[in-house]
Write a protein that holds these residues in place. Structure first.
Motif, PDB file in Angstrom:
ATOM      1  N   ASN A   1       0.821  -1.324  -0.213  1.00 35.70           N
ATOM      2  CA  ASN A   1      -0.205  -0.157   0.029  1.00 35.70           C
ATOM      3  C   ASN A   1       0.856   1.250  -0.072  1.00 35.70           C
TER       4      ASN A   1
ATOM      5  N   HIS B   1       1.681   6.482  -7.231  1.00 38.72           N
ATOM      6  CA  HIS B   1       0.262   6.770  -7.643  1.00 38.72           C
ATOM      7  C   HIS B   1       0.205   7.794  -8.876  1.00 38.72           C
TER       8      HIS B   1
ATOM      9  N   VAL C   1       2.044   1.596  -3.470  1.00 40.07           N
ATOM     10  CA  VAL C   1       1.115   2.318  -4.289  1.00 40.07           C
ATOM     11  C   VAL C   1       0.771   3.886  -4.042  1.00 40.07           C
TER      12      VAL C   1
END
Lengths: 220, 424
Positions: free
Chosen positions: A212, A219, A215
C-alpha cells in the motif's frame, strides 16, 4: 480609544500616534494591545546565525593567511576551509526549521563523503575515499534506515522510498567501478546487494502495508 | 505496528501548487482568528484541540511526497501543541516540528488563532475547523454548555472531502488566465521579515448605506478603495501596460452545490486600466463593479478551473515525475502571480450557533504574502461588524491610510487596530 483627526479614524491600540499617518492622537477612553511584540525574538535568532557565519569566515581567512606566509609548501588551510564549510552546512541544516531528520541524516552523510573525497584529493588522491568511504557510507545509511524503521515502528513503511533511493545511489559506485575509477569491485557489489536485500526484505516481510505504501508513493 | 491500510487522498487541483511554492517568504498560510469575550486558557485550548483534531478528517492529515504527486495521508499523531503567540503571524508551518500537521493553533489574550497551510483547505474549511475548536473550548471552559450540548460536532460542519474541481470541470476548455504583468507595489520592507497587520473595523449597516450610494456591493466597494488608494499613491507608474489588477477569490461551492472542505475556489480579477489622467472614486467603483459582475457567473467560473483540471487529467502530464512538474508549476505560477497587484479575499459572514454567541466577540482573518504581492487584504464579517484587514511586508502604509481615510470620508465609523509593527 484615541482619535486621529487627520485620518478621521479611531485607534484601538495603546499608542500616542496614528499608525497610518504618524499624527498625534486625541487621547480618549480605553486602549488595548492585542498582539505580542514579535521583533525581539527574531533579532536574537538572526544574530546567532550571523555570529557563527562570521567566526567561520574569520577562522578560514586566518588559517589561509598563516598557511600562505608561514608554511607555503603545503595546502593544509584548504582542509580547514573545507571542514569549516562542512560545519557551516551542518549548522545550516540543523538550524533550518523545515529540514526533517531524514534530510539531516542524508545531507550530513553526503556532505561528509564529499569532504572526505576532497581531503583525499588534497593529500595526493590515494583513492581510499571512493574505494572504501563511499561504499561504507551507503552501508551506514542502510543501517540508519533499519534503526529508524525499528524506532518508528508505527510508520516503518515510510522509509521504503528512501531504500529505493539508496539502491539508486548504490548504482553510482558500480558505474564508477566499470569506468575503472573505483578498484574495490567486490566491496561495491556486496554493498549494492545488501541495499537490494534490505529493500526486498522490507517489501516481502511488510506484506500489505509495504504494498500500500508503494501504491501511494507511485500513484499517477 | 503500522496499520495495513492508512487513509490517503490526492490533492485537489489548486492544492498541488502550494507545497511547490511554499517557503519562508511565501508561506501560503492564512490565519483566521476568533476573539472571545474572555481570556483564553492554554490548557483548555490544548484539550479542545486534542478532542477536535481526530474528528475532522480534513485536518488530521500529513503531506507526503510521492514519485509523481504529493498526497495526503492520515496523520493520527497527537494534535499540535498550542502555544501563546510570540512571533509574526502566518510563518511557514514546519511539519517536522508540528507533529506532521499542516495547521497551527495559538492564542493571545482573548484571541484564538488558527493558521492553515492552504494545501489543506481554503477559508471555508478553516472557518469550519476554528468554529468547532472554539465551540469545544467554550464547552470545556463553561461546563454548563457541555452538559447542555455534549461534545458532538455541530450540524453546520461538513466533513466532506470530495474533489469538486474534478467533479465539475468541463473537458476541452481554453485558458482564460491573464499573464500580462500588472503594476506591482514596491518599497522598503519591514525589518526582520516583518509582517504588518492593520485591521479596520467597520459597521456593516453604515457600509451598506455607502454602497447603495455608489451602486455596488460591499465587496466591490472595498476592492475599489484599494484600487483608488493605489492609483492615488502611484499614478505615474500605473499605465495601460502596467494596470492595477486585483485578484478576487470566488468560493465556488454555492455555484456547484458543493460542501467540500477541500479547496474549491478560483480567482477572478478586477482590472483598472487608466484611459485618462483623472478618475473620481465613483468612476473607479463603477469600473470595478462592471469588471467583477462580468466574470462572476457560473459559465465563466467553470471555464477558469476547467482548463487547469483538464490539463491535470492528461495521462502524459500525470506521468511526469514530481520534480519536473514542480519546475513547470513554478514557472507558470511566477508568470500568473505577477499578473496581479494584490489579492482581496472575502471569506464572508461567519455565523455561530446561538448558544455560543454570548462568548464570542469577533472573527477576523488575513493572508500571507505571495510572489510580487507583499500587500494583501481580507474581508471577514461577524454579526454587525466587518473587518477589512491589510497585511503588508512594506514599512510604508500610505495605501492603507488612503483606503481607511476614503471609507471614513464616506461616513463610516472606522476603528483601527494593528499588530504594533508600525510603532517600532
Amino acid at each position: 480609544m484615541s482619535k486621529c483627526r487627520y485620518c478621521g479614524v479611531e485607534i484601538i491600540d495603546e499608542t500616542e500616534h496614528c499608525p497610518l499617518c504618524q499624527g498625534v492622537l486625541e487621547q480618549g477612553g480605553e486602549c488595548a494591545t492585542t498582539y505580542p511584540n514579535a521583533v525581539v525574538g527574531r533579532r536574537k535568532l538572526h544574530f546567532a546565525f550571523r555570529l557563527i557565519l562570521f567566526l567561520s569566515v574569520a577562522a578560514g581567512l586566518i588559517c589561509y593567511a598563516i598557511n600562505r606566509y608561514v608554511t607555503p609548501e603545503s595546502n593544509w588551510s584548504y582542509i580547514v576551509i573545507a571542514s569549516l564549510l562542512y560545519g557551516l552546512w551542518m549548522v545550516y541544516i540543523i538550524m533550518k526549521d523545515n529540514a526533517g531528520y531524514r534530510v539531516r541524516i542524508l545531507s550530513g552523510v553526503a556532505g561528509a563523503v564529499i569532504l572526505i573525497i576532497l581531503l583525499d584529493a588534497l593529500t595526493g588522491f590515494a583513492g581510499w575515499s571512493i574505494n572504501y568511504v563511499f561504499p561504507f557510507a551507503i552501508v551506514l545509511v542502510d543501517v540508519a534506515l533499519v534503526i529508524l524503521m525499528l524506532i518508528n515502528r508505527r510508520n516503518w513503511q515510510s522509509y521504503l522510498i528512501l531504500q529505493i533511493f539508496m539502491i539508486l545511489v548504490g548504482i553510482i559506485p558500480i558505474v564508477l567501478c566499470q569506468k575503472g575509477i573505483i578498484t574495490t569491485g567486490v566491496l561495491v557489489n556486496v554493498v549494492f546487494l545488501v541495499t537490494v536485500i534490505l529493500f526486498l526484505g522490507s517489501v516481502i516481510l511488510g506484506g500489505k502495508t509495504a504494498k500500500n505504501e508503494l501504491v501511494r508513493r507511485f500513484h499517477i | 505496528m503500522a496499520k495495513d491500510y492508512i487513509r490517503w487522498d490526492k490533492l485537489d487541483n489548486t492544492a498541488n501548487l502550494f507545497p511547490v511554492i511554499a517557503g519562508e517568504s511565501m508561506t501560503n498560510t492564512y490565519r483566521i482568528s476568533c476573539v472571545l469575550k474572555e481570556e483564553v486558557q492554554q490548557d483548555l485550548l490544548q484539550e479542545a484541540l486534542d478532542i477536535v483534531t481526530p474528528k475532522i478528517p480534513g485536518f488530521n492529515l500529513r503531506l507526503r511526497k510521492g514519485v509523481f504527486w504529493y498526497y495526503f495521508e492520515e496523520n493520527g499523531k497527537k494534535a499540535p501543541r498550542v502555544k501563546e503567540e510570540f512571533t509574526y503571524p502566518c510563518r511557514l508551518i514546519h511539519q517536522s516540528k508540528n507533529n506532521s500537521y499542516m495547521f497551527r493553533v495559538s492564542y493571545y489574550k482573548n484571541r484564538i488563532n488558527l493558521e492553515v497551510f492552504h494545501v489543506l483547505t481554503d477559508g471555508m474549511g478553516g472557518i469550519s475547523f476554528l468554529r468547532e475548536l472554539t465551540y469545544q473550548y467554550l464547552r470545556l471552559a463553561h461546563p454548563e454548555l457541555r452538559e447542555k450540548l455534549g461534545d458532538k460536532l455541530s450540524a453546520d460542519t461538513s466533513l466532506n472531502r470530495e474533489d469538486s474541481f474534478k467533479k465539475n470541470y468541463k473537458k476541452k476548455s481554453e485558458s482564460v488566465y491573464r499573464s500580462k504583468r500588472a503594476f506591482l507595489i514596491k518599497g522598503e520592507k519591514l525589518e526582520y521579515d516583518g509582517f504588518g497587520v492593520v485591521h479596520g473595523y467597520l459597521p456593516i449597516q453604515q457600509l451598506k448605506d455607502v454602497c447603495k450610494k455608489y451602486n455596488c456591493s460591499i465587496n466591490e466597494y472595498l476592492v475599489s478603495t484599494f484600487i483608488w488608494a493605489t492609483y492615488q499613491e502611484n499614478y505615474r507608474h500605473i499605465t495601460q501596460k502596467r494596470p492595477i489588477r486585483v485578484a478576487v477569490p470566488v468560493n465556488l461551492r454555492p455555484y456547484f452545490d458543493s460542501i467540500t472542505t477541500k479547496n474549491f475556489f478560483v480567482m477572478v480579477s478586477a482590472e483598472f486600466i487608466p484611459q485618462k489622467d483623472e478618475y473620481t472614486f465613483e468612476e473607479i467603483c463603477k469600473i470595478t463593479h462592471d469588471c467583477l459582475r462580468k466574470q462572476i457567473n457560473k459559465e465563466h467560473l467553470e471555464k477558469i478551473f476547467s482548463y487547469n483540471v483538464s490539463n491535470e487529467q492528461l495521462f502524459i502530464a500525470r506521468a511526469v515525475p514530481l520534480f519536473l512538474k514542480n519546475i513547470a508549476m513554478r514557472l507558470v505560477y511566477t508568470q500568473s502571480a505577477l499578473a496581479n497587484t494584490t489579492t482581496v479575499t472575502n471569506i464572508g459572514n461567519i455565523k455561530v450557533e446561538e448558544e455560543y454567541e454570548p462568548y464570542i466577540q469577533m472573527f477576523h482573518s488575513f493572508l500571507s504574502f505571495s510572489k510580487g504581492q507583499n500587500l494583501k487584504a481580507t474581508i471577514t464579517s461577524y454579526q454587525d461588524t466587518l473587518v477589512y484587514t491589510y497585511t503588508s511586508a512594506w514599512r510604508d502604509v500610505s495605501i492603507q491610510r488612503r483606503v481607511f481615510r476614503q471609507i471614513a470620508e464616506d461616513g463610516v465609523d472606522v476603528k483601527i487596530e494593528t499588530n504594533g509593527v508600525y510603532y517600532e
